[in-house]
Design an enzyme around this catalytic site. Structure first.
Site, PDB file in Angstrom:
ATOM      1  N   HIS A 263     -35.616  70.438  66.221  1.00 23.02           N
ATOM      2  CA  HIS A 263     -36.019  69.134  66.613  1.00 23.02           C
ATOM      3  C   HIS A 263     -36.171  67.517  66.230  1.00 23.02           C
ATOM      4  CE1 HIS A 263     -38.309  71.659  63.390  1.00 23.02           C
ATOM      5  NE2 HIS A 263     -37.201  72.439  63.214  1.00 23.02           N
ATOM      6  N   ASP A 267     -38.588  65.120  68.269  1.00 18.90           N
ATOM      7  CA  ASP A 267     -39.528  63.914  67.541  1.00 18.90           C
ATOM      8  C   ASP A 267     -39.167  63.192  69.539  1.00 18.90           C
ATOM      9  OD1 ASP A 267     -39.019  64.945  65.454  1.00 18.90           O
ATOM     10  OD2 ASP A 267     -37.306  64.222  64.581  1.00 18.90           O
ATOM     11  N   GLU A 293     -48.006  68.011  65.983  1.00 21.53           N
ATOM     12  CA  GLU A 293     -48.578  67.756  66.959  1.00 21.53           C
ATOM     13  C   GLU A 293     -49.961  67.620  67.669  1.00 21.53           C
ATOM     14  OE1 GLU A 293     -48.200  72.215  67.221  1.00 21.53           O
ATOM     15  OE2 GLU A 293     -47.382  70.289  65.933  1.00 21.53           O
TER      16      GLU A 293
END
Length: 373
Positions: A263, A267, A293
């Site tokens: 993750h 990011d 997204e």
């Protein structure tokens, strides 16, 4: 439940603030009592030297003790919170001025130091008084002092008939100046702290503004701001007939990036994508994070048929980005669905059509732009 907890937290904060203000006022009362005690000490020394009658010392001490006792009771009981000015500055200044002028009337031999001591009273008061309030206090004081000085004009003096009196007057006057300087320094410190508080408040408000309008991760506009801008464009289009289009952008296989690279890498991808689009987009367009997204571009004054060129430029900029710097072998593509605004339709209808074009781009193999017919 959340609302009740918020009210409880606000009540606790208010109670703490009131307690802090109460302690500050009690501290000021103690400081005022110490200042009065210092004046009384010099009056006692003047009385011991035979300069003034002893009853002047007694009357001044009793009056000062009464003022401090009343203020202590008012602050301790919270009665002061009923007034517009919870510090109750006006009564304190009026009482102090009256006590000093009465002392001058009863003992004109020491008129000079006690009139000078009014500077201490004024320095104490003007920390909280407004300009209008300070002018009113000044007018009241000079009007009250005029008849007293007129009546004792032939006896008013500076007590310096002996070395002891001269030393007392010098000491008293020196302490008057010292107290004025301390109060002035305190006022300057208060102003500095207020200025720092305003600076921090401005920074907090700016942070709140950013949280309200911008997505915390990507620094792009958030969904709320995008909807506000969309409503502005819709209103303008209805009023002027100038077209506009919206483009929904979905990052292809983004879940797989999170699953395989983590993750943290996901990011970084979102932040880099937003920065890349910001650098390549037209100044007239609006870009923001729609959710997850998904991103949204509002193409101002652009019909659907003219949207392909600026969006292709965005797609090419994203494709040319070095995604391998985030994770080895990483590549990023995007699917884009475009719809143009139609008169008398709602924003939800417009966005549903853009979303349908986006899913058409995904079904067609992704990494492409689909403009709704």
């Amino acid at each position: 439940m959340a609302a009740a907890e918020e009210r409880l937290e606000r009540a606790v904060r208010d109670a703490r603030a009131r307690q802090r203000d109460r302690r500050q006022r009690l501290l000021w009362t103690a400081s005022t009592a110490a200042s009065y005690a210092l004046d009384a000490l010099f009056l006692g020394l003047y009385a011991a030297a035979g300069t003034i009658p002893a009853f002047v010392f007694g009357i001044y001490s009793a009056g000062a003790a009464a003022i401090c006792a009343v203020m202590l009771a008012v602050y301790a009981s919270g009665f002061n919170l009923r007034f517009r000015d919870p510090n109750v500055i006006w009564p304190q200044m009026a009482a102090a001025v009256a006590l000093h002028i009465a002392t001058v009337a009863a003992a004109p031999q020491i008129a000079f130091p006690f009139l000078a001591n009014l500077f201490t009273v004024f320095a104490f008061g003007v920390i909280w008084l407004t300009l209008r309030g300070a002018i009113l206090v000044w007018i009241a004081t000079v009007l009250a002092a005029a008849p007293v000085l007129w009546s004792v004009a032939d006896r008013a003096a500076v007590a310096a008939g002996s070395p002891a009196e001269a030393a007392l007057t010098w000491g008293f006057f020196s302490l008057v100046l010292g107290r004025c300087l301390v109060l002035s320094a305190y006022a300057n410190d208060m102003r500095a702290r207020l200025a720092e508080g305003r600076r921090r408040l401005a920074a907090s408000l700016e942070q709140i503004r950013e949280l309200v309008h911008y997505d915390e991760l990507t620094r792009a506009f958030n969904r709320r701001t995008l909807m506000e801008r969309l409503e502005q464009e819709r209103s303008r289009a209805e009023r002027t007939g100038v077209p506009f289009s919206v483009a929904l952008i979905d990052l292809d296989h983004f879940k797989a990036i999170n699953d395989t690279c983590g993750h943290g890498a996901g990011d970084e991808v979102l932040k880099t994508f937003a920065a890349t689009v910001h650098a390549a987009m037209r100044e007239t367009d609006t870009f923001g994070r729609y959710g997850g997204e998904e991103f949204l571009v509002i193409l101002a004054a652009t019909a659907p048929g003219a949207a392909a060129a600026p969006l292709e430029r965005l797609r090419a900029a994203v494709a040319a980005c070095d995604w391998g710097a985030i994770a080895p072998g990483l590549a990023l593509t995007q699917s884009i669905g475009v719809a143009g605004f139609r008169r008398d339709e709602t924003l939800n209808q417009l966005l549903r059509r853009a979303d349908a074009a986006l899913y058409q781009a995904k079904r067609a193999g992704r990494d492409r732009i689909v403009i709704e017919d």
